[in-house]
Design a protein around this motif. Structure first.
Motif, PDB file in Angstrom:
ATOM      1  N   MET A   1       0.819  -1.206   0.000  1.00  0.00           N
ATOM      2  CA  MET A   1       0.000   0.000   0.000  1.00  0.00           C
ATOM      3  C   MET A   1       0.862   1.269   0.000  1.00  0.00           C
ATOM      4  O   MET A   1       0.515   2.278  -0.590  1.00  0.00           O
ATOM      5  N   GLU A   2       2.005   1.200   0.684  1.00  0.00           N
ATOM      6  CA  GLU A   2       2.909   2.346   0.729  1.00  0.00           C
ATOM      7  C   GLU A   2       3.408   2.685  -0.671  1.00  0.00           C
ATOM      8  O   GLU A   2       3.456   3.858  -1.057  1.00  0.00           O
ATOM      9  N   ARG A   3       3.774   1.653  -1.429  1.00  0.00           N
ATOM     10  CA  ARG A   3       4.267   1.888  -2.797  1.00  0.00           C
ATOM     11  C   ARG A   3       3.154   2.438  -3.677  1.00  0.00           C
ATOM     12  O   ARG A   3       3.389   3.305  -4.512  1.00  0.00           O
ATOM     13  N   THR A   4       1.940   1.935  -3.475  1.00  0.00           N
ATOM     14  CA  THR A   4       0.806   2.405  -4.274  1.00  0.00           C
ATOM     15  C   THR A   4       0.547   3.881  -4.009  1.00  0.00           C
ATOM     16  O   THR A   4       0.327   4.667  -4.934  1.00  0.00           O
ATOM     17  N   PHE A   5       0.574   4.271  -2.735  1.00  0.00           N
ATOM     18  CA  PHE A   5       0.346   5.680  -2.398  1.00  0.00           C
ATOM     19  C   PHE A   5       1.449   6.560  -2.990  1.00  0.00           C
ATOM     20  O   PHE A   5       1.170   7.650  -3.512  1.00  0.00           O
ATOM     21  N   SER A  37       4.738  18.612   0.944  1.00  0.00           N
ATOM     22  CA  SER A  37       6.078  18.301   1.447  1.00  0.00           C
ATOM     23  C   SER A  37       6.063  17.136   2.436  1.00  0.00           C
ATOM     24  O   SER A  37       7.115  16.605   2.784  1.00  0.00           O
ATOM     25  N   CYS A  38       4.875  16.739   2.883  1.00  0.00           N
ATOM     26  CA  CYS A  38       4.732  15.613   3.817  1.00  0.00           C
ATOM     27  C   CYS A  38       4.520  14.324   3.030  1.00  0.00           C
ATOM     28  O   CYS A  38       3.738  14.304   2.077  1.00  0.00           O
ATOM     29  N   GLU A  39       5.169  13.269   3.449  1.00  0.00           N
ATOM     30  CA  GLU A  39       5.087  12.005   2.714  1.00  0.00           C
ATOM     31  C   GLU A  39       3.703  11.373   2.786  1.00  0.00           C
ATOM     32  O   GLU A  39       3.333  10.563   1.936  1.00  0.00           O
ATOM     33  N   GLN A  40       2.888  11.767   3.780  1.00  0.00           N
ATOM     34  CA  GLN A  40       1.580  11.133   3.963  1.00  0.00           C
ATOM     35  C   GLN A  40       0.434  11.893   3.305  1.00  0.00           C
ATOM     36  O   GLN A  40      -0.717  11.463   3.394  1.00  0.00           O
ATOM     37  N   PHE A  41       0.711  13.023   2.629  1.00  0.00           N
ATOM     38  CA  PHE A  41      -0.348  13.815   2.012  1.00  0.00           C
ATOM     39  C   PHE A  41       0.057  14.280   0.616  1.00  0.00           C
ATOM     40  O   PHE A  41       1.238  14.421   0.312  1.00  0.00           O
ATOM     41  N   PHE A  42      -0.956  14.565  -0.213  1.00  0.00           N
ATOM     42  CA  PHE A  42      -0.766  15.393  -1.404  1.00  0.00           C
ATOM     43  C   PHE A  42      -2.125  15.951  -1.823  1.00  0.00           C
ATOM     44  O   PHE A  42      -3.164  15.317  -1.659  1.00  0.00           O
ATOM     45  N   THR A  43      -2.114  17.172  -2.334  1.00  0.00           N
ATOM     46  CA  THR A  43      -3.351  17.855  -2.705  1.00  0.00           C
ATOM     47  C   THR A  43      -3.793  17.425  -4.101  1.00  0.00           C
ATOM     48  O   THR A  43      -2.968  17.218  -4.989  1.00  0.00           O
ATOM     49  N   VAL A 105      -7.489  16.558  -0.271  1.00  0.00           N
ATOM     50  CA  VAL A 105      -6.163  15.999   0.035  1.00  0.00           C
ATOM     51  C   VAL A 105      -6.259  14.483   0.074  1.00  0.00           C
ATOM     52  O   VAL A 105      -7.118  13.929   0.784  1.00  0.00           O
ATOM     53  N   GLN A 106      -5.402  13.813  -0.672  1.00  0.00           N
ATOM     54  CA  GLN A 106      -5.329  12.358  -0.571  1.00  0.00           C
ATOM     55  C   GLN A 106      -4.354  11.995   0.536  1.00  0.00           C
ATOM     56  O   GLN A 106      -3.250  12.554   0.629  1.00  0.00           O
ATOM     57  N   CYS A 107      -4.762  11.068   1.393  1.00  0.00           N
ATOM     58  CA  CYS A 107      -3.988  10.713   2.586  1.00  0.00           C
ATOM     59  C   CYS A 107      -3.493   9.268   2.487  1.00  0.00           C
ATOM     60  O   CYS A 107      -4.161   8.405   1.908  1.00  0.00           O
ATOM     61  N   ARG A 108      -2.359   9.011   3.064  1.00  0.00           N
ATOM     62  CA  ARG A 108      -1.752   7.681   2.999  1.00  0.00           C
ATOM     63  C   ARG A 108      -2.521   6.662   3.836  1.00  0.00           C
ATOM     64  O   ARG A 108      -2.777   5.555   3.391  1.00  0.00           O
ATOM     65  N   ARG A 109      -2.858   7.047   5.053  1.00  0.00           N
ATOM     66  CA  ARG A 109      -3.564   6.138   5.958  1.00  0.00           C
ATOM     67  C   ARG A 109      -4.795   6.833   6.532  1.00  0.00           C
ATOM     68  O   ARG A 109      -4.910   8.050   6.495  1.00  0.00           O
ATOM     69  N   LEU A 110      -5.681   6.038   7.111  1.00  0.00           N
ATOM     70  CA  LEU A 110      -6.878   6.596   7.728  1.00  0.00           C
ATOM     71  C   LEU A 110      -6.510   7.488   8.909  1.00  0.00           C
ATOM     72  O   LEU A 110      -7.145   8.522   9.136  1.00  0.00           O
ATOM     73  N   GLU A 111      -5.458   7.117   9.640  1.00  0.00           N
ATOM     74  CA  GLU A 111      -5.022   7.931  10.778  1.00  0.00           C
ATOM     75  C   GLU A 111      -4.562   9.311  10.321  1.00  0.00           C
ATOM     76  O   GLU A 111      -4.795  10.317  11.008  1.00  0.00           O
ATOM     77  N   GLY A 136      -9.036   2.000  -2.376  1.00  0.00           N
ATOM     78  CA  GLY A 136      -8.291   2.317  -1.166  1.00  0.00           C
ATOM     79  C   GLY A 136      -7.859   3.766  -1.063  1.00  0.00           C
ATOM     80  O   GLY A 136      -7.191   4.134  -0.094  1.00  0.00           O
ATOM     81  N   LYS A 137      -8.247   4.591  -2.006  1.00  0.00           N
ATOM     82  CA  LYS A 137      -7.890   6.006  -1.946  1.00  0.00           C
ATOM     83  C   LYS A 137      -8.667   6.692  -0.823  1.00  0.00           C
ATOM     84  O   LYS A 137      -9.897   6.586  -0.752  1.00  0.00           O
ATOM     85  N   ILE A 138      -7.943   7.400   0.019  1.00  0.00           N
ATOM     86  CA  ILE A 138      -8.553   8.116   1.144  1.00  0.00           C
ATOM     87  C   ILE A 138      -8.459   9.611   0.847  1.00  0.00           C
ATOM     88  O   ILE A 138      -7.358  10.168   0.770  1.00  0.00           O
TER      89      ILE A 138
END
Length: 269
Positions: A1-5, A37-43, A105-111, A136-138
């Motif tokens: 999932m990390e690679r997919t994001f 700039s954060c690995e867990q987000f992108f607009t 914003v697309q997020c990597r995880r639900l948290e 699985g896109k959040i």
């Protein structure tokens, strides 16, 4: 999932901007830059907020922008003269709208999405929410409710007077100013939330070794100081004993030698 994001993020940030403007609005560039700039987000899409006047088809209840002519648009405050000039070009149903800041914003995880949702709500964007797609896109949507939508003309004929247009202009500008304040509050709260999420970084081994060395050095000096004080105390006691013997009249060679021997031994204690 990390690679997919990660793949989604690269594709999303490299995708052509399909908005009418073709770029991120100036008032939210710092927000988009921080998130990207954060690995867990992108607009994925955004608008800083705008005042628009659109012209729809007469007799239709559909006022969606896709089916309308844009008579006026501004991402800043406007004047009543701006609106009156735009209304002169209307041939259908002219509607004045204020649309507040919106950000997807697309997020990597639900948290990660929950963190961003909390920041948005606490910043005044009460209508924010998140969706999870089949793949699985959040997606977290930052939205507000302080919009405005007022019809002003029909078949090109103005339905209100100039005073009412001026009043609506003031209302729209006030909403724009409040919108910008909420954006800044969102940015500040987001900075604080991201800072709190950073992991604790322990001291490097070299730093710990230097601290241990300083502690050992201080302990050694305290030990040396204590030994010196004890030797001085023993010598003082021997001196007092010698003086006592002299007072009592004991001056024999045996006693004197014994005292001198004790003095020597104390120096090596």
């Amino acid at each position: 999932m990390e690679r997919t994001f990660s793949r989604w993020k690269i594709q999303g940030l490299n995708r052509l901007d399909l908005s009418k403007k073709g770029s991120v609005d100036e008032d939210i560039k710092h927000v988009a830059s921080l998130l990207n700039s954060c690995e867990q987000f992108f607009t994925t899409s955004s608008c800083s907020g705008r005042i628009i006047l659109i012209d729809g088809v007469a007799g239709s209840s559909d006022v969606h922008k896709q089916n309308c002519v844009w008579l006026f648009v501004s991402h800043q405050n406007c004047t009543s003269d701006d609106l009156m000039s735009a209304l002169s070009r209307s041939f259908g149903v002219a509607v004045l709208k204020f649309e507040p800041f919106v950000l997807h914003v697309q997020c990597r995880r639900l948290e990660d999405a929950q963190l961003l949702h909390s920041v948005a709500v606490n910043s005044g964007f009460k209508n924010s929410g998140l969706t999870v797609g089949k793949t699985g896109k959040i997606i977290l949507a930052v939205r507000s409710t302080h919009g405005l939508e007022v019809p002003l003309s029909r078949d090109g004929k103005l339905l209100v007077d100039g005073d009412y247009i001026q009043f609506l202009t003031q209302i729209a500008n006030q909403k724009m100013e409040e919108n910008l304040r909420r954006i800044q509050r969102f940015f500040q709260n987001l900075q604080s939330a991201l800072s709190a999420e950073r992991p604790y970084i322990p001291d490097s081994p070299g730093t710990q070794e230097r601290q241990d060395s300083r502690h050992t050095h201080k302990t050694g000096r305290r030990g040396e100081q204590g030994a010196n004080e004890q030797n001085q105390l023993n010598l003082y006691k021997q001196k007092q004993r010698r003086q006592q013997h002299e007072t009592d009249g004991y001056h024999g060679d045996g006693d004197s030698s014994l005292l001198e021997l004790d003095d020597c031994l104390n120096l090596f204690t």
